[in-house]
Design an enzyme around this catalytic site. Structure first.
Site, PDB file in Angstrom:
ATOM      1  N   ASP A  15       0.926  -1.117  -0.077  1.00 49.04           N
ATOM      2  CA  ASP A  15       0.126   0.109   0.104  1.00 49.04           C
ATOM      3  C   ASP A  15       0.863   1.309   0.028  1.00 49.04           C
ATOM      4  OD1 ASP A  15      -2.425  -1.206   0.140  1.00 49.04           O
ATOM      5  OD2 ASP A  15      -2.838  -1.219   2.273  1.00 49.04           O
ATOM      6  N   ARG A  95       0.630   4.576  17.157  1.00 47.50           N
ATOM      7  CA  ARG A  95       0.241   5.515  16.270  1.00 47.50           C
ATOM      8  C   ARG A  95       0.518   6.905  16.390  1.00 47.50           C
ATOM      9  NH1 ARG A  95       1.091   1.462  13.428  1.00 47.50           N
ATOM     10  NH2 ARG A  95      -0.336   0.289  12.128  1.00 47.50           N
TER      11      ARG A  95
END
Ligand code: ARG
Length: 398
Positions: A15, A95
């Site tokens: 991706d 994250r």
């Protein structure tokens, strides 16, 4: 939208590799790739080379392992961070740190946008984007995988057309890993009834193949975080690595549960988090030795709220820091030792000890040295039960 320079969070996978090409074609801009090392244990040199080969202008590999442990994993240990009682929020914790590093590079490189490879179906987009926006509200954020509308097949075709290397075996699972754990999703796991196959697990031995002798691990905590293992002081990073090995070897740390994503999707998730599961169990147990029942019941609510915020991408919310203030205070007394027995996939706490213990042998014991005056209990029982007994009378009369 005119954009000239983009900092892209780059994992090295399909991706984000396709994203390098797609972003530069779509916006005619330069792409700078950023890979943050949070202990995923990959070949960072190869990842950097791949980024440049695919077309990145510069590549950054940022070692953030130490910061990840001290600034993210440690607070989570103190907060007993388990989402829905099961998941040690390992991906969720990484994250906001990745977002922070991404914004730092974007500033350094004079970028007008950051980009990430999260899909529109998961929690990671929330975590990355909300953190980025909280840190720099003027920075544009691009999510190419959410926008390009390519199916997996079209993506592979696009990659082949642009000479982007594709790993031979089409991946069976979607994996994300860091020091605190490894998440394994998709493929056959999408059927909640299908048992996880052995090929999905990497960090944990199948319990039936684990050693036949139990392993006792002794963890020492100070200020609510582990500082020594089996009596040996250990740097945080080494301690977690060591424990991932030991517990994994004994088949401890496999998790399989139904999870509620913030975007509303109910999903089946599997994880292997040997160190996290072991440390969290030990920490919770030690808290029960040193905190009283009022502290414990209040802290359970705070812990849950903290974990929810972090899972939901709101690391940067001031509430998280405010909760941390309470959590840190309560953890000042969380000091001592816990013995954990690991055996063929099971984990049991078999002992705990602390200089701040509020366990008092003299009150608890049933032997003759007890100082607890049992005659006082007669009145206590009566008063404690008073409201219940009185209302019961009224209710039964109705
Ligand atoms: N469901 C977990 C979470 O929301 C795991 C996410 C895994 N992420 C990934 N990109 N594979 O934290």
């Amino acid at each position: 939208m005119s954009i000239s320079r983009i900092a892209l969070a780059y994992s090295g996978g399909l991706d984000t590799s396709v994203a390098i090409k797609w972003l530069s074609e779509r916006y005619g801009s330069k792409v700078i790739t950023v890979t943050v090392d949070v202990g995923q244990g990959e070949d960072f040199k190869a990842i950097g080379e791949k980024a440049l080969r695919v077309g990145a202008e510069h590549h950054y590999t940022i070692d953030a392992k130490e910061e990840f442990v001290r600034g993210f994993i440690f607070p989570s240990i103190k907060a007993n961070g388990l989402y829905q009682g099961k998941y040690p929020i390992s991906t969720a914790l990484s994250r906001p740190l990745i977002a922070k590093k991404l914004i730092e590079v974007a500033h350094k490189e004079g970028c007008d946008a950051v980009a990430h490879g999260c899909t529109g179906k998961g929690n990671d987009q929330l975590r990355i984007e909300i953190s980025c926006r909280a840190l720099d509200p003027t920075m544009k954020i691009l999510a190419p995988t959410r926008e390009w509308g390519m199916s997996r097949d079209q993506e592979v075709e696009y990659a082949m057309k642009h000479g982007i290397p594709i790993s031979k075996a089409a991946k069976k699972y979607s994996i994300d890993q860091n020091l605190w754990g490894r998440s394994i999703e998709s493929g056959p796991l999408e059927n909640p009834w299908t048992a996880p196959e052995e090929d999905g697990w990497e960090w944990t031995k199948a319990p039936e193949l684990a050693p036949d002798t139990p392993r006792n691990v002794e963890l020492r905590f100070s200020n609510g975080v582990p500082v020594a293992i089996d009596g040996e002081e250990c740097q945080p990073l080494d301690l977690i690595r060591k424990l991932n090995k030991i517990a994994g070897e004994h088949g401890v740390g496999r998790i399989d549960h139904m999870e509620d994503r913030i975007v509303g999707i109910k999903s089946r998730e599997t994880y292997e988090c040997p160190a996290a599961v072991t440390v969290l169990e030990a920490h919770k147990d030690l808290e029960k030795l040193v905190l009283n029942r009022h502290e414990l019941s209040f802290k359970r609510m705070v812990d849950e709220q903290w974990t929810y915020l972090v899972y939901a991408g709101l690391w940067e919310d001031p509430l998280r820091e405010e909760l941390d203030a309470f959590i840190d205070k309560a953890n000042e007394r969380v000091e001592g030792r816990v013995r954990v027995r690991l055996y063929k996939g099971s984990l049991a706490i078999t002992g705990r000890e602390s200089p701040n213990s509020v366990y008092d042998f003299k009150t608890a014991t049933y032997d003759s040295s007890s100082t607890f005056d049992q005659t006082l209990s007669k009145g206590f029982v009566e008063l404690w039960g008073l409201p219940t007994v009185v209302s019961r009378k009224l209710v039964s009369r109705r």
